[in-house]
Enzyme design. Sequence first.
Site, mmCIF file in Angstrom:
data_model
loop_
_atom_site.group_PDB
_atom_site.id
_atom_site.type_symbol
_atom_site.label_atom_id
_atom_site.label_comp_id
_atom_site.label_asym_id
_atom_site.label_seq_id
_atom_site.Cartn_x
_atom_site.Cartn_y
_atom_site.Cartn_z
ATOM 1 N N ARG A 40 0.838 -1.215 0.000
ATOM 2 C CA ARG A 40 0.000 0.000 0.000
ATOM 3 C C ARG A 40 0.868 1.259 0.000
ATOM 4 O O ARG A 40 1.414 1.658 1.020
ATOM 5 C CB ARG A 40 -0.899 -0.028 1.241
ATOM 6 C CG ARG A 40 -1.756 1.196 1.445
ATOM 7 C CD ARG A 40 -2.933 1.277 0.497
ATOM 8 N NE ARG A 40 -3.853 0.167 0.617
ATOM 9 C CZ ARG A 40 -4.727 -0.194 -0.330
ATOM 10 N NH1 ARG A 40 -4.790 0.489 -1.459
ATOM 11 N NH2 ARG A 40 -5.531 -1.227 -0.149
ATOM 12 N N ARG A 96 1.099 -6.349 -9.708
ATOM 13 C CA ARG A 96 1.511 -5.729 -8.437
ATOM 14 C C ARG A 96 1.575 -6.771 -7.317
ATOM 15 O O ARG A 96 1.981 -6.453 -6.208
ATOM 16 C CB ARG A 96 0.580 -4.563 -8.064
ATOM 17 C CG ARG A 96 -0.844 -4.967 -7.771
ATOM 18 C CD ARG A 96 -1.690 -3.781 -7.323
ATOM 19 N NE ARG A 96 -3.024 -4.226 -6.936
ATOM 20 C CZ ARG A 96 -3.849 -3.572 -6.143
ATOM 21 N NH1 ARG A 96 -3.486 -2.423 -5.622
ATOM 22 N NH2 ARG A 96 -5.046 -4.036 -5.851
ATOM 23 N N HIS A 148 -0.360 3.817 -10.233
ATOM 24 C CA HIS A 148 -1.289 4.183 -9.144
ATOM 25 C C HIS A 148 -0.530 4.968 -8.053
ATOM 26 O O HIS A 148 -0.406 4.534 -6.912
ATOM 27 C CB HIS A 148 -1.876 2.887 -8.563
ATOM 28 C CG HIS A 148 -3.109 3.056 -7.754
ATOM 29 N ND1 HIS A 148 -3.205 3.915 -6.684
ATOM 30 C CD2 HIS A 148 -4.315 2.443 -7.848
ATOM 31 C CE1 HIS A 148 -4.410 3.825 -6.164
ATOM 32 N NE2 HIS A 148 -5.104 2.938 -6.853
ATOM 33 N N ASP A 157 -13.137 9.543 -5.775
ATOM 34 C CA ASP A 157 -12.677 8.428 -6.603
ATOM 35 C C ASP A 157 -13.173 8.677 -8.029
ATOM 36 O O ASP A 157 -14.324 8.379 -8.353
ATOM 37 C CB ASP A 157 -13.236 7.101 -6.033
ATOM 38 C CG ASP A 157 -12.538 5.895 -6.627
ATOM 39 O OD1 ASP A 157 -11.729 6.060 -7.561
ATOM 40 O OD2 ASP A 157 -12.807 4.771 -6.153
ATOM 41 N N GLU A 164 -3.181 9.593 -10.625
ATOM 42 C CA GLU A 164 -2.655 8.438 -11.349
ATOM 43 C C GLU A 164 -2.744 8.648 -12.861
ATOM 44 O O GLU A 164 -3.818 8.889 -13.392
ATOM 45 C CB GLU A 164 -3.461 7.198 -10.956
ATOM 46 C CG GLU A 164 -3.624 7.068 -9.449
ATOM 47 C CD GLU A 164 -4.748 6.104 -9.060
ATOM 48 O OE1 GLU A 164 -4.995 5.135 -9.790
ATOM 49 O OE2 GLU A 164 -5.378 6.346 -8.014
HETATM 50 O O1 TA6 Z 1 -7.422 4.318 -8.099
HETATM 51 C C1 TA6 Z 1 -8.557 4.381 -7.307
HETATM 52 C C2 TA6 Z 1 -8.999 2.985 -6.906
HETATM 53 O O2 TA6 Z 1 -9.343 2.242 -8.038
HETATM 54 C C3 TA6 Z 1 -10.145 3.137 -5.917
HETATM 55 O O3 TA6 Z 1 -11.377 2.723 -6.441
HETATM 56 C C4 TA6 Z 1 -9.676 2.397 -4.682
HETATM 57 O O4 TA6 Z 1 -10.322 1.261 -4.421
HETATM 58 C C5 TA6 Z 1 -8.174 2.292 -4.894
HETATM 59 O O5 TA6 Z 1 -7.940 2.283 -6.261
HETATM 60 C C6 TA6 Z 1 -7.387 1.243 -4.147
HETATM 61 O O6 TA6 Z 1 -7.540 -0.033 -4.672
HETATM 62 P P1 TA6 Z 1 -6.821 -1.270 -3.966
HETATM 63 O O7 TA6 Z 1 -7.204 -2.473 -4.776
HETATM 64 O O8 TA6 Z 1 -5.342 -0.996 -3.986
HETATM 65 O O9 TA6 Z 1 -7.352 -1.322 -2.553
#
Ligand code: TA6
Length: 301
Positions: free
Chosen positions: A74, A100, A170, A214, A273
Amino acid sequence: MDFQQLNSDFGIPRQLEIIPGPGGMPMIKVDNGSARALISLYGGQVLSFQPLEQAEDVLFLSGQSAYTEGKAIRGGIPVCWPWFGPDPKGLQRPNHGFVRNHFWQLTKTEAVSDSETTVSLRFTDRFKQENTWRKPFLLMLDISIGPILRLKLTTCNTGNEPFSITQVFHSYFRVGDIKRVQVLGLEDCDYFDKLDQGIQKTQKGIVTVAREVDRVYVEAYKNLVIVDPVLKRRIHINSPNTSTAVVWNPWLKTSKKMSDLADTDYQRFICVEAGNVAFDLIQVQPGSQFSLQANYSLLPD
Ligand code: TA6
């Protein structure tokens, strides 16, 4: 993992070392005349980038992140590929694709100068047997650490049929106070609001964040700037081959549901992103390739 061998093959004296990170995961530690950086082979993920004159990292990395196979780290810059978001086919495959959540292979390191180091990683189609994504491909990630952090993700179609991908870097950026941040470069762009049934809306004025956000911006500009008056800096994101940008902050309620994020962490980061999502689906023909690029730098306040 044989760290001695990795260092003898890829280490660069006084610039680059491969070290065991949390959970024993191999990490590439770069320290040159411009910046320090940390790159995880798990996920092919840049976790830290700090130009020498900066007191704080440009990237946010959660202190509660899991460093466990099967889970994404994360923070930093996770690579979402070959799809962004939920499995487009509804087959319960992982959110944001599978690269990832696997180890990448280190293929090359180079000291371009005292102040620029490059690292090349690759990911091959060895997972096709697992019914993850049955396409013949080679994925390469070239990273340059200097005054600018440059990423280039190249998808090569090594098969005989075309295939389509969506993808993003991301990127989680460290900020002083989310409530005071502005994102420039998305004014008047249309976006899909993922928190409002994906409805298409138009951005009025500069993006600020005062609640969970989001959004997938379409026809976004190729230069975005995060203005941070608390850390007194501007982060510039340049992404020449994209027309979409995602802006995400989970705010308090969603953060509380996330085991790898502290409840108040949302105050200290914003995800902006660069990528190819929504209408910006990329078709890669047999024998050809497509590169997603993003360059991250700091502008004077
Ligand atoms: O980039 C935004 C997103 O797609 C959100 O919808 C949110 O869920 C985030 O990514 C994190 O996703 P993850 O799968 O890393 O928990």
